[in-house]
Design an enzyme around this catalytic site. Structure first.
Site, mmCIF file in Angstrom:
data_model
loop_
_atom_site.group_PDB
_atom_site.id
_atom_site.type_symbol
_atom_site.label_atom_id
_atom_site.label_comp_id
_atom_site.label_asym_id
_atom_site.label_seq_id
_atom_site.Cartn_x
_atom_site.Cartn_y
_atom_site.Cartn_z
ATOM 1 N N ASP A 235 9.105 24.503 -9.870
ATOM 2 C CA ASP A 235 10.019 24.654 -8.719
ATOM 3 C C ASP A 235 11.024 23.500 -8.625
ATOM 4 O O ASP A 235 11.791 23.410 -7.666
ATOM 5 C CB ASP A 235 9.233 24.786 -7.398
ATOM 6 C CG ASP A 235 8.455 23.523 -7.042
ATOM 7 O OD1 ASP A 235 8.437 22.574 -7.871
ATOM 8 O OD2 ASP A 235 7.865 23.481 -5.943
ATOM 9 N N ASP B 100 -0.386 5.450 -0.377
ATOM 10 C CA ASP B 100 0.610 4.789 0.448
ATOM 11 C C ASP B 100 0.210 4.995 1.911
ATOM 12 O O ASP B 100 -0.049 6.124 2.331
ATOM 13 C CB ASP B 100 1.992 5.421 0.197
ATOM 14 C CG ASP B 100 3.077 4.370 0.097
ATOM 15 O OD1 ASP B 100 3.149 3.532 1.008
ATOM 16 O OD2 ASP B 100 3.854 4.386 -0.873
ATOM 17 N N ASP C 169 3.096 0.438 3.759
ATOM 18 C CA ASP C 169 4.547 0.453 3.919
ATOM 19 C C ASP C 169 4.979 -0.448 5.087
ATOM 20 O O ASP C 169 4.420 -0.350 6.183
ATOM 21 C CB ASP C 169 4.983 1.903 4.179
ATOM 22 C CG ASP C 169 6.484 2.076 4.161
ATOM 23 O OD1 ASP C 169 7.102 1.775 3.126
ATOM 24 O OD2 ASP C 169 7.049 2.504 5.195
ATOM 25 N N GLU D 175 3.468 -4.155 1.896
ATOM 26 C CA GLU D 175 4.907 -4.319 1.660
ATOM 27 C C GLU D 175 5.466 -5.096 2.846
ATOM 28 O O GLU D 175 5.337 -4.676 3.995
ATOM 29 C CB GLU D 175 5.590 -2.954 1.570
ATOM 30 C CG GLU D 175 7.088 -3.091 1.274
ATOM 31 C CD GLU D 175 7.895 -1.861 1.670
ATOM 32 O OE1 GLU D 175 8.980 -1.686 1.091
ATOM 33 O OE2 GLU D 175 7.479 -1.100 2.559
ATOM 34 N N HIS E 221 10.225 2.375 -6.181
ATOM 35 C CA HIS E 221 11.036 3.544 -5.822
ATOM 36 C C HIS E 221 12.273 3.185 -5.001
ATOM 37 O O HIS E 221 13.126 4.031 -4.776
ATOM 38 C CB HIS E 221 10.174 4.540 -5.032
ATOM 39 C CG HIS E 221 9.635 3.955 -3.765
ATOM 40 N ND1 HIS E 221 8.651 2.982 -3.767
ATOM 41 C CD2 HIS E 221 9.945 4.175 -2.473
ATOM 42 C CE1 HIS E 221 8.379 2.629 -2.519
ATOM 43 N NE2 HIS E 221 9.137 3.336 -1.713
ATOM 44 N N ASP E 222 12.357 1.922 -4.547
ATOM 45 C CA ASP E 222 13.502 1.484 -3.733
ATOM 46 C C ASP E 222 14.460 0.578 -4.498
ATOM 47 O O ASP E 222 15.457 0.123 -3.932
ATOM 48 C CB ASP E 222 13.006 0.712 -2.494
ATOM 49 C CG ASP E 222 12.386 1.613 -1.450
ATOM 50 O OD1 ASP E 222 12.756 2.800 -1.395
ATOM 51 O OD2 ASP E 222 11.524 1.140 -0.688
#
Length: 563
Positions: A25, A98, A199, A256, A330-331
């Site tokens: 998908d 996470d 996070d 984080e 990912h940032d």
């Protein structure tokens, strides 16, 4: 495994949306991760950190959670997750989830109820304030631009959201909120997961007086970070979390923490304080930022600055605490495009950067595709991007400030979060073998030459080099426990350091330039050693004289010698 297994581990971060799509998908999913576990075993990593897979409306790619105990439909089902956990454990891999508890989605039942009435029992689950003279309660700027306060007409009050307006901040002053969070954490740990990456966890305690922030030049809003980063009750909350939940399980925790200093890092991670195992700081990620545009500034960076930051954290957390070692997540943009050379010396500089990082003291993190030398992407138009932060910055700079589109796109090409989020490049097949459908985000066009299939076939690939790096960690105690000492502090070209443990010295030499460099190490006068790892392409000496080592462009060489 030893008591503090996380010190000896290497962590691999998976961004599920972009890792591997099993059902075609166009969106990566949990069965897709399960399918690739053998690839991770081959690489040699120990722990998988999964970016959020919880039920979410996806305003901020899963960091806006609607239900903490359900899986996002696009990623699969809870049965799929349970199968992944079982398969991973069977193959000797641990899974860290996470944990996003500074905020929820505005579609979370708690917020829906909180917003329904001022008298709602859950009103106090979030931070609601009256405005001031028709303006928001404070002048704080949100992380994705605009105000941190969103007006609710029905109650004539504002709620706080440090990120998107669809991510209202939880009120950690409320004991019921904390109890709900701890119950949810225990639920996941009882399921058998191996820890949490938390996070922006140092945002959970806010200054209760909510002062205005300083308005910096060229900004419309104030900087509220002094009042929501490392707030007054942060240690109390983390200590309580540890007592109620974390201390009851053999797990790994990493917080984080934007804006954290080494002094604070010690407080968060020192063993006798019973808070967390380690933190992610961002000091080295800001080495090319700063100025009125913050992270979007395109400043030159200096190796001396990078060394100063990384070695400061090494020294400060030497006796107490523990470091997280990372170049990518990912940032962040891709490290080979940022601190290496993603063209002529892509493979060599990627190996050098891996060496420099993995042999410092701390737990190394590999972000998906880093082991292949995946690069930044430069899509032509803003329509090709998905990242909320980049889209908001484009809108603000182009439409509000009238900046040149070409300049704004250049900033996104260099710093945008989608650089890390383009799908994993598995093969030279269409869409990099990531999906048989249309990918949610375009694949980097260089997938035909940069992909896992090619890397696995090439004995000199970055992948195979990372295997050796990980193996070195597992075979030498000095890598895990050794004392760090920076050498050649003022060199703008070479990052050199030693690790020392029980009479063994590991000398790590990294050339950050595309020119030959000489490392003049007078402290190693008349000493020789044995090369245990190198990305050198020229003649390799068996016992080099360590007082003067000539390094090829982007060379990394690791030498073992005696004290």
């Amino acid at each position: 495994m030893p008591e503090q297994w996380w010190k000896e581990s290497v962590v691999y971060q998976i961004y599920p949306r972009s890792f591997n799509d099993k059902n075609g998908d166009g969106i990566g999913d949990i069965p897709g991760i399960t399918e690739k576990l053998d690839y991770l075993v081959k690489l040699g990593v120990d722990v998988i950190w999964l970016s959020p897979v919880y039920d979410s409306p996806n305003d901020d790619n899963g960091y806006d959670i609607r239900n903490y105990k359900a899986i996002m439909d696009e990623f699969g089902s809870m049965e799929d997750f349970d199968r992944l956990l079982e398969e991973a454990h069977h193959k000797g891999l641990k899974i860290v989830m996470d944990l996003v508890v500074n905020h929820t989605s505005d579609e979370h039942p708690w917020f829906v109820e909180s917003k329904s009435s001022k008298d709602s029992p859950k009103r106090g689950y979030y931070i609601w304030k009256e405005g001031q003279n028709g303006q928001p309660p404070t002048n704080w700027e949100a992380a994705f631009s605009g105000s941190t306060w969103e007006y609710d007409e029905s109650s004539d009050e504002y709620y706080l959201h440090i990120f998107s307006k669809k991510q209202p901040d939880l009120n950690w002053e409320n004991e019921e909120v904390r109890t709900e969070v701890y119950d949810m954490m225990s639920w996941w740990l009882d399921k058998g997961i191996d820890g949490f990456r938390m996070d922006v966890v140092n945002f959970i305690s806010k200054d209760p007086s909510f002062p205005d922030g300083e308005v910096q030049e060229g900004k419309a809003y104030g900087d509220g970070s002094p009042y929501f980063m490392n707030g007054p009750r942060i240690h109390e909350f983390l200590h309580e979390m540890n007592k109620e939940v974390l201390s009851k399980y053999d797990i790994m925790t990493v917080g984080e923490m934007p804006g954290v200093t080494p002094e604070e890092g010690k407080l968060y991670t020192a063993e006798d304080r019973n808070e967390l195992n380690m933190v992610f700081h961002f000091e080295h990620m800001g080495v090319d930022g700063g100025g009125p545009l913050g992270k979007w500034s395109l400043n030159d960076w200096k190796l001396t600055d990078l060394k100063k930051i990384l070695s400061k954290w090494q020294y400060e957390l030497e006796e107490q605490g523990w470091n997280s070692l990372y170049w990518n997540n990912h940032d962040q943009p891709r490290v080979v495009s940022r601190f290496g050379d993603d063209r002529e010396y892509r493979k060599k500089s990627a190996k050098m950067l891996g060496t420099c990082l993995h042999l410092m003291k701390g737990t190394p993190y590999i972000y998906q595709g880093e082991e292949l030398g995946m690069t930044n992407v430069a899509f032509d138009t803003i329509e090709d991007y998905e990242d909320l932060e980049s889209l908001n910055m484009y809108e603000e700079r182009v439409n509000q400030y009238g900046d040149n589109i070409k300049d704004v796109m250049e900033r996104i090409h260099y710093k945008g979060r989608d650089n890390a989020r383009t799908p994993m490049q598995w093969s030279a097949e269409e869409h990099g073998g990531f999906t048989t459908g249309t990918p949610w985000l375009r694949v980097n066009p260089n997938y035909k030459t940069i992909n896992a299939e090619e890397a696995l076939d090439d004995p000199n690939s970055i992948f195979h080099y990372y295997q050796k790096l990980i193996q070195l960690r597992k075979s030498k105690d000095v890598v895990v426990h050794g004392k760090f000492d920076l050498l050649l502090e003022n060199s703008e070209d070479i990052f050199a350091y030693t690790r020392t443990y029980e009479g063994e010295v590991l000398l790590v030499l990294c050339n950050f330039t595309n020119k030959e460099q000489e490392a003049d190490l007078s402290e190693f006068h008349e000493k020789s050693g044995e090369i245990v790892l190198t990305n050198r392409e020229g003649k390799i000496l068996t016992h080099p004289d360590l007082s003067k080592v000539t390094l090829e462009p982007y060379e990394a060489t690791v030498i073992t010698t005696e004290k």
